[in-house]
Write a protein that holds these residues in place. Structure first.
Motif, PDB file in Angstrom:
ATOM      1  N   LEU A 111      80.862   9.276 -15.158  1.00  0.00           N
ATOM      2  CA  LEU A 111      81.694   8.110 -15.444  1.00  0.00           C
ATOM      3  C   LEU A 111      81.224   6.889 -14.659  1.00  0.00           C
ATOM      4  N   SER A 112      80.704   7.104 -13.454  1.00  0.00           N
ATOM      5  CA  SER A 112      80.219   5.984 -12.643  1.00  0.00           C
ATOM      6  C   SER A 112      78.961   5.368 -13.231  1.00  0.00           C
ATOM      7  N   GLN A 113      78.190   6.155 -13.973  1.00  0.00           N
ATOM      8  CA  GLN A 113      76.950   5.667 -14.558  1.00  0.00           C
ATOM      9  C   GLN A 113      77.134   5.031 -15.938  1.00  0.00           C
ATOM     10  N   ASP A 114      78.369   4.934 -16.391  1.00  0.00           N
ATOM     11  CA  ASP A 114      78.649   4.316 -17.687  1.00  0.00           C
ATOM     12  C   ASP A 114      78.173   2.864 -17.664  1.00  0.00           C
ATOM     13  N   PRO A 115      77.346   2.426 -18.619  1.00  0.00           N
ATOM     14  CA  PRO A 115      76.801   1.060 -18.588  1.00  0.00           C
ATOM     15  C   PRO A 115      77.859  -0.035 -18.692  1.00  0.00           C
ATOM     16  N   GLY A 116      78.985   0.248 -19.313  1.00  0.00           N
ATOM     17  CA  GLY A 116      80.043  -0.754 -19.423  1.00  0.00           C
ATOM     18  C   GLY A 116      81.319  -0.251 -18.789  1.00  0.00           C
ATOM     19  N   PRO A 117      81.387  -0.156 -17.456  1.00  0.00           N
ATOM     20  CA  PRO A 117      82.541   0.478 -16.811  1.00  0.00           C
ATOM     21  C   PRO A 117      83.818  -0.346 -16.958  1.00  0.00           C
ATOM     22  N   ASP A 118      84.908   0.345 -17.137  1.00  0.00           N
ATOM     23  CA  ASP A 118      86.226  -0.281 -17.175  1.00  0.00           C
ATOM     24  C   ASP A 118      86.769  -0.363 -15.752  1.00  0.00           C
ATOM     25  N   PRO A 119      87.381  -1.481 -15.335  1.00  0.00           N
ATOM     26  CA  PRO A 119      87.881  -1.600 -13.952  1.00  0.00           C
ATOM     27  C   PRO A 119      88.850  -0.488 -13.567  1.00  0.00           C
ATOM     28  N   TRP A 120      89.725  -0.101 -14.498  1.00  0.00           N
ATOM     29  CA  TRP A 120      90.684   0.960 -14.189  1.00  0.00           C
ATOM     30  C   TRP A 120      89.969   2.297 -14.017  1.00  0.00           C
ATOM     31  N   VAL A 121      88.977   2.547 -14.861  1.00  0.00           N
ATOM     32  CA  VAL A 121      88.220   3.792 -14.727  1.00  0.00           C
ATOM     33  C   VAL A 121      87.512   3.829 -13.380  1.00  0.00           C
ATOM     34  N   THR A 122      86.923   2.704 -12.973  1.00  0.00           N
ATOM     35  CA  THR A 122      86.233   2.629 -11.683  1.00  0.00           C
ATOM     36  C   THR A 122      87.194   2.914 -10.535  1.00  0.00           C
ATOM     37  N   ALA A 123      88.386   2.299 -10.603  1.00  0.00           N
ATOM     38  CA  ALA A 123      89.375   2.521  -9.537  1.00  0.00           C
ATOM     39  C   ALA A 123      89.835   3.981  -9.502  1.00  0.00           C
ATOM     40  N   LEU A 124      90.040   4.570 -10.670  1.00  0.00           N
ATOM     41  CA  LEU A 124      90.494   5.963 -10.722  1.00  0.00           C
ATOM     42  C   LEU A 124      89.410   6.923 -10.248  1.00  0.00           C
ATOM     43  N   VAL A 125      88.145   6.614 -10.542  1.00  0.00           N
ATOM     44  CA  VAL A 125      87.049   7.452 -10.042  1.00  0.00           C
ATOM     45  C   VAL A 125      87.061   7.482  -8.519  1.00  0.00           C
ATOM     46  N   ARG A 126      87.229   6.311  -7.903  1.00  0.00           N
ATOM     47  CA  ARG A 126      87.257   6.256  -6.437  1.00  0.00           C
ATOM     48  C   ARG A 126      88.486   6.973  -5.872  1.00  0.00           C
ATOM     49  N   GLN A 127      89.609   6.888  -6.602  1.00  0.00           N
ATOM     50  CA  GLN A 127      90.810   7.585  -6.137  1.00  0.00           C
ATOM     51  C   GLN A 127      90.618   9.098  -6.174  1.00  0.00           C
TER      52      GLN A 127
END
Length: 521
Positions: A111-127
């Protein structure tokens, strides 16, 4: 790629979980319900299936690029919509204790390597990384969000005559809404420079949504960075402005910031009970047929004490359950094993039935009658205490309630319960409805001891002056004199004779004849 093709890669049990995660805003709750049901059916296999699902989502998949139609290789999870990714990560955050880190971490990498990351997805990955024990190095928000927060903080400070929120918003009324430096200086000599600021953002588009923001004009950055800021004890500055910025007292904001009662109710329940509440609420709102799994949801009632059942009934708004749903709900309650405790059954019967029966203005519907008779037959004593007795104590009940009570007494109650209800009427002020209930109780001919019959006769004599023209009272008297003539002693016969002289109905002569036929050896 088509969603159906993606789902075709998974087995039926896993596909059900994925479909739940694809169901929009309610996806996480639905997925949790599916997870718990599958775990109850197979506690050992379900976590393994979930770990296998995460590994499958990390598998690479060939797909065409939309721009130049060239083939590209992407992890399977990246082919799902953004809402699915958000729900999946939220779900993993809630159940991460049941998962293996070796299954979750590769998914986070994909999910972190997704070329067009969504801000919510990025925040949830870190959580989720933090849930798995990673150090809290990076903030949960993105760099773009950090930059916007920094700009907002700088705007709050305000360096010129038209700074602060007015500069940040850039609205048409900014000049009239901002506070000038000289104005602040004058205010500072009279009182503290602290207040509670209410900002209505995008009021034209979202009139019902507003945020209440606390800030300190003398040092605004403290409030943004998590400092103490203004307290409820400090006075607010009340200013009226024509723009979007308005200053209100801290007392008003303190009232709006009070926690909602539902939060306090939730805190009184254990986590697994709270989860069951969500399942029951979803079930009550669904339009589909209920099955055996629906009954399983209500097993949590046998794990609750009296106070928890009260909270559960309030959270579910059981008094407002539609009558069409009531029959299905009662069927599930009756299917529970073991039976509900006395206190639990009484609380549920009161919540589900009492309000509906009290508010009747016409004969009860078939659904309501079915629900009441089924619960009363299984839980007779709780029904007497939570439904029938409160109805008898009501002053404004009429024929619809009397008809339902008569049916419950005749069809559902055992002789010992009828006797208890008859004794309850000794303490009530009699009405036409109560007379109808007493008549039904006497017609069922419960076993009356000499003491109880004497007490009842005394009550009969004392109430007689209020019902000299009542046919219901006269019929009840006739039942006493014919079915219970063996209980009438010489003293009671004299009391009843004086009582009959007050009667003004056409049954008076029949009553006197029945009393005259009673002889004593």
């Amino acid at each position: 790629m088509d969603i159906d093709m993606l789902l075709g890669r998974f087995d039926g049990q896993t596909r059900l979980l994925l479909v739940s995660l694809l169901s929009g805003a309610s996806g996480v709750v639905r997925a949790l319900n599916v997870f718990r049901k599958q775990r109850r059916s197979d506690p050992q296999q379900q976590p393994r299936s979930l770990n296998t699902l995460l590994k499958t989502l990390c598998q690479e998949e060939i797909c065409p690029e939309t721009q130049d139609r060239q083939l590209a290789v992407k992890p399977l999870v990246c082919l799902f919509p953004v809402s699915f990714k958000q729900n999946l990560l939220s779900f993993i955050h809630l159940v991460h204790s049941h998962l293996l880190p070796s299954s979750v971490l590769p998914l986070l990498v994909c999910l972190s390597q997704d070329p067009g990351p969504d801000p919510w997805v990025t925040a949830l990955v870190r959580q989720v990384e933090r849930d798995l024990g990673a150090p809290a190095g990076k903030p949960l928000h993105t760099e773009l969000c950090s930059q916007r927060l920094k700009e907002l903080s700088e705007s709050l400070v305000g360096t010129g005559s038209a700074g602060g929120w007015a500069l940040c918003l850039g609205g048409q009324n900014a000049a009239s809404a901002c506070l000038s430096g000289s104005g602040l200086s004058d205010l500072g000599t009279q009182r503290k420079r602290k207040s509670c600021v209410t900002l209505d953002s995008d009021a034209e588009e979202t009139e019902q949504q507003s945020k209440r923001i606390k800030t300190d004009f003398s040092n605004p950055v403290e409030g943004v960075d998590g400092g103490e800021g203004p307290t409820a004890a400090e006075p607010g500055i009340r200013e009226e402005t024509t723009g979007k910025l308005s200053v209100v007292s801290t007392d008003a904001s303190a009232e709006e910031l009070n926690p909602a009662p539902s939060t306090d109710l939730c805190d009184a329940l254990d986590e697994h009970i709270q989860a069951s509440v969500l399942q029951i609420k979803e079930l009550l709102e669904s339009q589909t047929e209920w099955d055996q799994s629906s009954t399983d949801v209500f097993r949590v009632l046998n794990e609750c004490d009296h106070a928890q059942v009260e909270v559960l009934c309030n959270m579910l708004s059981l008094p407002d359950v539609p009558e069409q749903t009531l029959t299905k709900l009662c069927s599930c309650l009756l299917a529970l094993t073991p039976d509900l405790s006395y206190s639990t059954a009484a609380t549920l019967i009161r919540s589900l039935l009492l309000g509906k029966v009290v508010s009747l203005t016409e004969p009860a519907s078939r659904c309501l009658v079915t629900a009441a008779t089924s619960l009363c037959s299984r839980y007779a004593r709780p029904s007497c205490d939570a439904l029938i007795r409160p109805l008898l104590e009501e002053k404004n009940i009429g024929n619809p309630q009397a008809e339902l009570l008569d049916r419950l007494i005749v069809d559902c109650l055992e002789p010992q319960h009828r006797l208890l209800l008859l004794q309850v009427t000794f303490k009530l002020v009699w009405s036409e409805t109560v007379l109808s209930v007493i008549h039904s109780l006497l017609d069922s001919k419960p076993e009356l001891s000499e003491e109880i019959f004497t007490h009842f006769t005394e009550q009969l004599v004392s109430q007689a002056p209020r019902f000299t023209k009542s046919m219901k009272f006269a019929k009840m008297m006739l039942t006493v004199l014919t079915k219970y003539n063996s209980h009438v002693t010489v003293a009671l016969k004299h009391s009843l004779s004086s009582c009959l002289t007050l009667n003004e109905t056409f049954l008076k002569k029949s009553l006197q004849a029945a009393l005259k036929r009673i002889t004593h050896a």
